[in-house]
Design an enzyme around this catalytic site. Structure first.
Site, PDB file in Angstrom:
ATOM      1  N   THR A  14       0.824  -1.217   0.000  1.00  0.00           N
ATOM      2  CA  THR A  14       0.000   0.000   0.000  1.00  0.00           C
ATOM      3  C   THR A  14       0.854   1.262   0.000  1.00  0.00           C
ATOM      4  OG1 THR A  14      -1.783  -1.146   1.142  1.00  0.00           O
ATOM      5  CG2 THR A  14      -1.756   1.236   1.373  1.00  0.00           C
ATOM      6  N   SER A  58       1.578  -7.332  -1.158  1.00  0.00           N
ATOM      7  CA  SER A  58       2.275  -8.403  -0.447  1.00  0.00           C
ATOM      8  C   SER A  58       1.551  -9.755  -0.436  1.00  0.00           C
ATOM      9  CB  SER A  58       2.697  -7.949   0.946  1.00  0.00           C
ATOM     10  OG  SER A  58       1.642  -7.954   1.848  1.00  0.00           O
TER      11      SER A  58
HETATM   12  N1  ASP Z   1      -2.771  -5.436   0.709  1.00  0.00           N
HETATM   13  C1  ASP Z   1      -1.642  -4.604   0.964  1.00  0.00           C
HETATM   14  C2  ASP Z   1      -0.357  -5.407   0.891  1.00  0.00           C
HETATM   15  O1  ASP Z   1      -0.082  -6.161   1.810  1.00  0.00           O
HETATM   16  C3  ASP Z   1      -1.774  -3.992   2.289  1.00  0.00           C
HETATM   17  C4  ASP Z   1      -0.595  -3.177   2.679  1.00  0.00           C
HETATM   18  O2  ASP Z   1       0.347  -2.970   1.964  1.00  0.00           O
HETATM   19  O3  ASP Z   1      -0.640  -2.727   3.798  1.00  0.00           O
HETATM   20  O4  ASP Z   1       0.359  -5.239  -0.049  1.00  0.00           O
END
Ligand code: ASP
Length: 325
Positions: A14, A58
């Site tokens: 994110t 991720s």
């Molecule tokens: N869904 C995102 C990820 O893990 C959430 C984040 O980056 O906080 O890449």
């Protein structure tokens, strides 16, 4: 000011995403270099270099990519003018990458993972401050020997203890059992306790065919039997409480052990250890006597990472058990 460098390795998450009004969702959009350029106070901490490893959410991170990342981190840390490394990462699997690195990296130099809960175009994104704090932590002289850390919301956590505890809060990373090891207070980095040295598993490969099965009231052995049929290399079972399981799961576990597949038992409870005190059917005591390996206080997802690395050294469940002692 420190003259040796901190290298920021961006992997995605994110922190490197933006809302796309056309596709109506948050997507990867920002490079590592752009992330760093948006944080002017970084230049006051130490010289910075940026390396873009990937730009993935991720949930797309894999143990194979973690291994490539570890090899890159080791190579970078080998540089004489390098003080430490900061890795930007998505929060969803950050604790697994952090734990993986903590087991496999040889270097004593600090590695700090950081992330964001709010994407870069939101009001009050947390990414820039987290990166700044992570660089401060990685550049701090006291960080040497503290291993792999997670720096979020000003707190510094050890890779072994940390976990994501909230789906949306910026205060999501916690070490529920042992607490943070330090705190970044403006430009001061305060370490409050030592980190116990982890046993390393130095290897240049991983064994991927390792599965995590979570149990609940009334679970049976359907999934475990399917894994045994598939001939997987290892199974981590996230059991209940002190490491107990519903009786209907036992036949699957017995068969896995009979087939020489290591079975590691963790608990779905966020704090405390698995221990062989309950002797009833499905209790941890008879499971241990059967040959089940206890994960101690490691979560299921971290026990899986450790098993993937330990399996590169031995297939013998008794030898594997030593890695979890
Ligand atoms: N869904 C995102 C990820 O893990 C959430 C984040 O980056 O906080 O890449």
């Amino acid at each position: 000011m420190n003259t040796s460098k901190v290298v920021i390795i961006s992997t995605g998450g994110t922190i490197a995403m933006r809302y796309d009004p056309v596709r109506k969702g948050i997507f990867p959009a920002v490079t590592g270099q752009e992330l760093v350029e948006a944080i002017p106070p970084l230049v006051e901490v130490c010289p910075i270099e940026v390396y873009e490893f990937s730009n993935i959410p991720s949930p797309h991170m894999t143990p194979e990519l973690m291994l490539k990342l570890a090899q890159k981190v080791e190579e970078i840390l080998g540089g004489e003018d390098i003080r430490g490394v900061v890795i930007t990462h998505g929060t969803d699997t950050l604790e697994e990458t952090a734990y993986f690195l903590s087991l496999i990296l040889k270097s004593n130099k600090p590695v700090c993972l950081t992330a964001a809960m709010r994407s870069s175009a939101e009001i009050s994104p947390d990414g820039p401050k987290n990166i700044l704090d992570a660089v401060r932590a990685a550049a701090a002289p006291e960080a040497s020997g503290k291993g792999v850390m997670v720096v979020m919301n000003q707190e510094i956590h050890s890779a072994r203890d940390v976990t994501k505890t909230h789906t949306a809060s910026t205060d999501t990373f916690k070490s529920p059992f042992w607490g943070p090891i330090g705190y970044v207070d403006e430009d001061r980095v305060l370490f409050q306790r030592e980190v116990r040295k982890l046993d390393k598993i130095i290897t240049d490969r991983i064994v991927e065919d390792v599965y995590l099965v979570k149990l609940a009231a009334g679970s049976d052995d359907f999934l475990i039997q399917a894994l045994v049929d598939k001939g997987v290399k290892g199974i981590v079972v996230e059991g209940l409480g002190r490491g107990n399981i519903p009786p209907a799961v036992i036949p699957g576990i017995k068969r896995a052990i009979y087939k020489n597949i290591p079975v590691v038992l963790a608990t779905r409870v966020p704090m405390g250890r698995v221990l062989d005190i309950y002797g009833y059917e499905g209790g941890a005591k008879p499971l241990k006597e059967m040959g089940v390996i206890f994960a101690g206080e490691l979560s299921g997802q971290k026990a899986r990472i450790k098993l993937m690395l330990a399996l590169t050294k031995t297939n013998d469940p008794q030898q594997i058990a030593k890695y979890f002692n």
